[in-house]
Design a protein around this motif. Sequence first.
Motif, mmCIF file in Angstrom:
data_model
loop_
_atom_site.group_PDB
_atom_site.id
_atom_site.type_symbol
_atom_site.label_atom_id
_atom_site.label_comp_id
_atom_site.label_asym_id
_atom_site.label_seq_id
_atom_site.Cartn_x
_atom_site.Cartn_y
_atom_site.Cartn_z
ATOM 1 N N ASN A 35 -3.050 15.473 26.112
ATOM 2 C CA ASN A 35 -4.014 16.526 26.383
ATOM 3 C C ASN A 35 -4.981 16.682 25.223
ATOM 4 O O ASN A 35 -6.175 16.869 25.409
ATOM 5 C CB ASN A 35 -3.298 17.846 26.651
ATOM 6 C CG ASN A 35 -2.565 17.815 27.995
ATOM 7 O OD1 ASN A 35 -2.929 17.038 28.875
ATOM 8 N ND2 ASN A 35 -1.553 18.638 28.141
ATOM 9 N N GLU A 36 -4.399 16.621 23.985
ATOM 10 C CA GLU A 36 -5.259 16.721 22.809
ATOM 11 C C GLU A 36 -6.213 15.533 22.728
ATOM 12 O O GLU A 36 -7.386 15.670 22.419
ATOM 13 C CB GLU A 36 -4.409 16.798 21.546
ATOM 14 C CG GLU A 36 -3.625 18.106 21.437
ATOM 15 C CD GLU A 36 -2.734 18.132 20.212
ATOM 16 O OE1 GLU A 36 -2.686 17.068 19.542
ATOM 17 O OE2 GLU A 36 -2.128 19.163 19.921
ATOM 18 N N LEU A 37 -5.683 14.338 23.042
ATOM 19 C CA LEU A 37 -6.538 13.149 23.040
ATOM 20 C C LEU A 37 -7.604 13.233 24.120
ATOM 21 O O LEU A 37 -8.759 12.881 23.895
ATOM 22 C CB LEU A 37 -5.678 11.887 23.239
ATOM 23 C CG LEU A 37 -4.766 11.514 22.074
ATOM 24 C CD1 LEU A 37 -3.906 10.331 22.464
ATOM 25 C CD2 LEU A 37 -5.585 11.194 20.822
ATOM 26 N N ASP A 38 -7.247 13.710 25.309
ATOM 27 C CA ASP A 38 -8.200 13.854 26.392
ATOM 28 C C ASP A 38 -9.320 14.802 26.009
ATOM 29 O O ASP A 38 -10.491 14.568 26.326
ATOM 30 C CB ASP A 38 -7.503 14.354 27.657
ATOM 31 C CG ASP A 38 -6.608 13.282 28.258
ATOM 32 O OD1 ASP A 38 -6.788 12.105 27.893
ATOM 33 O OD2 ASP A 38 -5.743 13.621 29.070
ATOM 34 N N GLU A 39 -9.004 15.857 25.305
ATOM 35 C CA GLU A 39 -10.013 16.817 24.889
ATOM 36 C C GLU A 39 -10.971 16.191 23.878
ATOM 37 O O GLU A 39 -12.189 16.383 23.961
ATOM 38 C CB GLU A 39 -9.330 18.042 24.282
ATOM 39 C CG GLU A 39 -10.329 19.146 23.912
ATOM 40 C CD GLU A 39 -9.632 20.386 23.416
ATOM 41 O OE1 GLU A 39 -10.340 21.312 22.987
ATOM 42 O OE2 GLU A 39 -8.385 20.440 23.471
ATOM 43 N N GLN A 40 -10.438 15.418 22.934
ATOM 44 C CA GLN A 40 -11.294 14.746 21.959
ATOM 45 C C GLN A 40 -12.202 13.718 22.634
ATOM 46 O O GLN A 40 -13.386 13.608 22.329
ATOM 47 C CB GLN A 40 -10.439 14.081 20.889
ATOM 48 C CG GLN A 40 -9.701 15.073 20.002
ATOM 49 C CD GLN A 40 -8.816 14.371 18.997
ATOM 50 O OE1 GLN A 40 -8.728 13.136 18.996
ATOM 51 N NE2 GLN A 40 -8.144 15.147 18.155
ATOM 52 N N GLU A 43 -14.978 15.478 24.392
ATOM 53 C CA GLU A 43 -16.006 15.929 23.469
ATOM 54 C C GLU A 43 -16.910 14.756 23.059
ATOM 55 O O GLU A 43 -18.125 14.897 22.994
ATOM 56 C CB GLU A 43 -15.367 16.568 22.234
ATOM 57 C CG GLU A 43 -14.722 17.919 22.530
ATOM 58 C CD GLU A 43 -14.070 18.500 21.299
ATOM 59 O OE1 GLU A 43 -14.035 17.768 20.280
ATOM 60 O OE2 GLU A 43 -13.602 19.642 21.345
ATOM 61 N N ARG A 44 -16.298 13.594 22.774
ATOM 62 C CA ARG A 44 -17.102 12.431 22.422
ATOM 63 C C ARG A 44 -17.975 11.988 23.588
ATOM 64 O O ARG A 44 -19.147 11.662 23.427
ATOM 65 C CB ARG A 44 -16.199 11.267 21.973
ATOM 66 C CG ARG A 44 -15.628 11.445 20.575
ATOM 67 C CD ARG A 44 -15.091 10.128 20.052
ATOM 68 N NE ARG A 44 -14.037 9.585 20.891
ATOM 69 C CZ ARG A 44 -12.750 9.866 20.743
ATOM 70 N NH1 ARG A 44 -12.346 10.686 19.773
ATOM 71 N NH2 ARG A 44 -11.841 9.327 21.536
ATOM 72 N N ASP A 45 -17.356 12.000 24.765
ATOM 73 C CA ASP A 45 -18.106 11.601 25.947
ATOM 74 C C ASP A 45 -19.298 12.544 26.199
ATOM 75 O O ASP A 45 -20.403 12.109 26.522
ATOM 76 C CB ASP A 45 -17.183 11.584 27.165
ATOM 77 C CG ASP A 45 -17.895 11.118 28.419
ATOM 78 O OD1 ASP A 45 -18.258 9.930 28.488
ATOM 79 O OD2 ASP A 45 -18.106 11.955 29.316
#
Length: 230
Positions: A35-40, A43-45
């Motif tokens: 979930n934390e990776l998906d959020e990062q 944000e990059r996307d």
Amino acid sequence: MKLRGRHVIFSLVLFVFGFLITFSYQQTKNFTQPNELDEQEWERDFFYRQQLIQFEDKNNQLQREIDQKRQDILRLERQLSAEAEEIEIAVDKKTKLQLITGELPIQGPGLFVTVRDSEYIPSEENVNQYIVHDRHIQLIINEMYSAGAEAIAINGQRIFSDSYVYCVGPVISVDGIQYPAPFTIEAIGDPDTLQESLEMPSGVIDILLNDQIEVEVGKKQTIEMGARIG
């Protein structure tokens, strides 16, 4: 034996309970990291998408500016083309005027008229009635100009707007230069039109013949006349 059995059972329970806690923590950790990776990544996307949108907007703006510049160039080219045509027309008119006024040499097809004094002069008649006068020359010149002559010369001497022709006894003076008969008047222009104009009934040729003047008319493919000197 019973005490040891209880210890074993209690130990087993504790082991299972610890295993469940450890397993639950590990599972919770595994679920939390994605979930934390998906959020990062989101944000990059989002950041890259915003950059792309900005680039596209800038590109569209530049494209509009390029299109506007192209329109400006086309408009300028049309304007320059129109101005070039106007200049070309003006230069052509200037050249034609210079040819007519004698500032430039001129050549082209045309017509010549040669007039001579009458060969037969009765002894009882006045000789002045049988020779070419300046009025005869002027009559021919005026008719030629009326018929569209671009340039006229008398015995090879070109006539200009300020030229003068007059009689000096048996000779004709053109701008101060004297010529004896016969006199050949050449005109650059349409030969057929010039001849038709001169040979009209009761026209110039008939007047000359009635005045006992000998007349010869002919067409020439090329007549050359020089420019005014000085």
